[in-house]
Design a protein around this motif. Structure first.
Motif, PDB file in Angstrom:
ATOM      1  N   UNK A   2       0.832  -1.201   0.000  1.00 34.46           N
ATOM      2  CA  UNK A   2       0.000   0.000   0.000  1.00 34.46           C
ATOM      3  C   UNK A   2       0.865   1.248   0.000  1.00 34.46           C
ATOM      4  N   UNK A   3       1.857   1.253   0.855  1.00 34.02           N
ATOM      5  CA  UNK A   3       2.735   2.414   0.900  1.00 34.02           C
ATOM      6  C   UNK A   3       3.896   2.248  -0.077  1.00 34.02           C
ATOM      7  N   UNK A   4       4.472   3.360  -0.452  1.00 32.90           N
ATOM      8  CA  UNK A   4       5.563   3.335  -1.426  1.00 32.90           C
ATOM      9  C   UNK A   4       6.785   2.587  -0.895  1.00 32.90           C
ATOM     10  N   UNK A   5       7.276   2.902   0.295  1.00 35.96           N
ATOM     11  CA  UNK A   5       8.435   2.201   0.859  1.00 35.96           C
ATOM     12  C   UNK A   5       8.249   0.697   0.850  1.00 35.96           C
ATOM     13  N   UNK A   6       7.039   0.248   1.153  1.00 37.35           N
ATOM     14  CA  UNK A   6       6.793  -1.197   1.187  1.00 37.35           C
ATOM     15  C   UNK A   6       7.031  -1.828  -0.179  1.00 37.35           C
ATOM     16  N   UNK A   7       6.564  -1.151  -1.217  1.00 32.96           N
ATOM     17  CA  UNK A   7       6.766  -1.640  -2.583  1.00 32.96           C
ATOM     18  C   UNK A   7       8.262  -1.663  -2.897  1.00 32.96           C
ATOM     19  N   UNK A   8       8.973  -0.653  -2.413  1.00 33.88           N
ATOM     20  CA  UNK A   8      10.419  -0.570  -2.634  1.00 33.88           C
ATOM     21  C   UNK A   8      11.116  -1.759  -1.968  1.00 33.88           C
ATOM     22  N   UNK A   9      10.691  -2.101  -0.764  1.00 29.26           N
ATOM     23  CA  UNK A   9      11.306  -3.230  -0.049  1.00 29.26           C
ATOM     24  C   UNK A   9      11.179  -4.513  -0.868  1.00 29.26           C
ATOM     25  N   UNK A  10      10.014  -4.736  -1.425  1.00 33.31           N
ATOM     26  CA  UNK A  10       9.782  -5.944  -2.230  1.00 33.31           C
ATOM     27  C   UNK A  10      10.725  -5.984  -3.427  1.00 33.31           C
ATOM     28  N   UNK A  11      10.906  -4.836  -4.078  1.00 31.05           N
ATOM     29  CA  UNK A  11      11.755  -4.776  -5.267  1.00 31.05           C
ATOM     30  C   UNK A  11      13.215  -5.014  -4.909  1.00 31.05           C
ATOM     31  N   UNK A  12      13.691  -4.343  -3.870  1.00 31.58           N
ATOM     32  CA  UNK A  12      15.096  -4.486  -3.462  1.00 31.58           C
ATOM     33  C   UNK A  12      15.386  -5.931  -3.060  1.00 31.58           C
ATOM     34  N   UNK A  13      14.417  -6.559  -2.416  1.00 30.22           N
ATOM     35  CA  UNK A  13      14.590  -7.956  -2.000  1.00 30.22           C
ATOM     36  C   UNK A  13      14.724  -8.876  -3.200  1.00 30.22           C
ATOM     37  N   UNK A  14      14.216  -8.455  -4.344  1.00 32.90           N
ATOM     38  CA  UNK A  14      14.267  -9.282  -5.543  1.00 32.90           C
ATOM     39  C   UNK A  14      15.570  -9.108  -6.303  1.00 32.90           C
ATOM     40  N   UNK A 102      10.580  -8.716 -12.360  1.00 33.98           N
ATOM     41  CA  UNK A 102       9.905  -9.314 -11.209  1.00 33.98           C
ATOM     42  C   UNK A 102       9.542 -10.767 -11.471  1.00 33.98           C
ATOM     43  N   UNK A 103       9.500 -11.150 -12.716  1.00 34.78           N
ATOM     44  CA  UNK A 103       9.030 -12.496 -13.055  1.00 34.78           C
ATOM     45  C   UNK A 103       9.943 -13.560 -12.461  1.00 34.78           C
ATOM     46  N   UNK A 104      11.212 -13.399 -12.604  1.00 35.78           N
ATOM     47  CA  UNK A 104      12.236 -14.344 -12.129  1.00 35.78           C
ATOM     48  C   UNK A 104      11.701 -15.767 -12.041  1.00 35.78           C
TER      49      UNK A 104
END
Length: 104
Positions: A2-14, A102-104
């Motif tokens: 929902x929040x922007x930082x949260x989306x960023x965390x998911x991306x960096x983790x990938x 993101x597909x990985x």
DNA sequence: CCGTTGACCCTTC
DNA sequence: AGAAGGGCCAACG
């Protein structure tokens, strides 16, 4: 997400090992290509386990010399990941720049 | 709800 | 080629 930082965390983790990404790239993947600053702020508030050390500037330089407690610290972590550094003190983006897949 | 701030990026001098 | 300034978007008080 929902929040922007949260989306960023998911991306960096990938971000795979041996690869690096830029704040602008992550911001674009998060949905706002100009919110690179928000990404950095999110990194500072990022929880443990987030490979924020793989996130660099657009040129491959480290963020602000004081991130993670010292740029040399980040350099050691990146080298441990298999990242190569140029004599200029920058990361070899042409060799380790991660694509937003993101597909990985 | 409005104002301020920020691990950045781009344009211009 | 190097340095300085402004702009952008979203979270926080």
């Amino acid at each position: 997400m929902s929040t922007f930082p949260e989306a960023v965390y998911q991306i960096v983790r990938q971000i795979p090992k041996g690869k690096v990404a830029t704040y602008g790239q992550i911001a674009m993947l998060a949905g706002s290509p100009r919110a690179s600053r928000i990404v950095g702020a999110a990194m500072f508030r990022a929880p443990a386990g987030l490979p924020c050390h793989r996130v660099l500037y657009r040129d491959g330089t480290l963020c602000c010399d004081q991130a993670f407690g010292g740029k040399e610290i980040q350099r050691q972590m990146l080298e441990a990941e298999g990242i190569t550094f140029l004599p200029d003190g920058r990361v070899d983006l042409k060799e380790h720049l991660w694509h937003g897949g993101n597909e990985e």
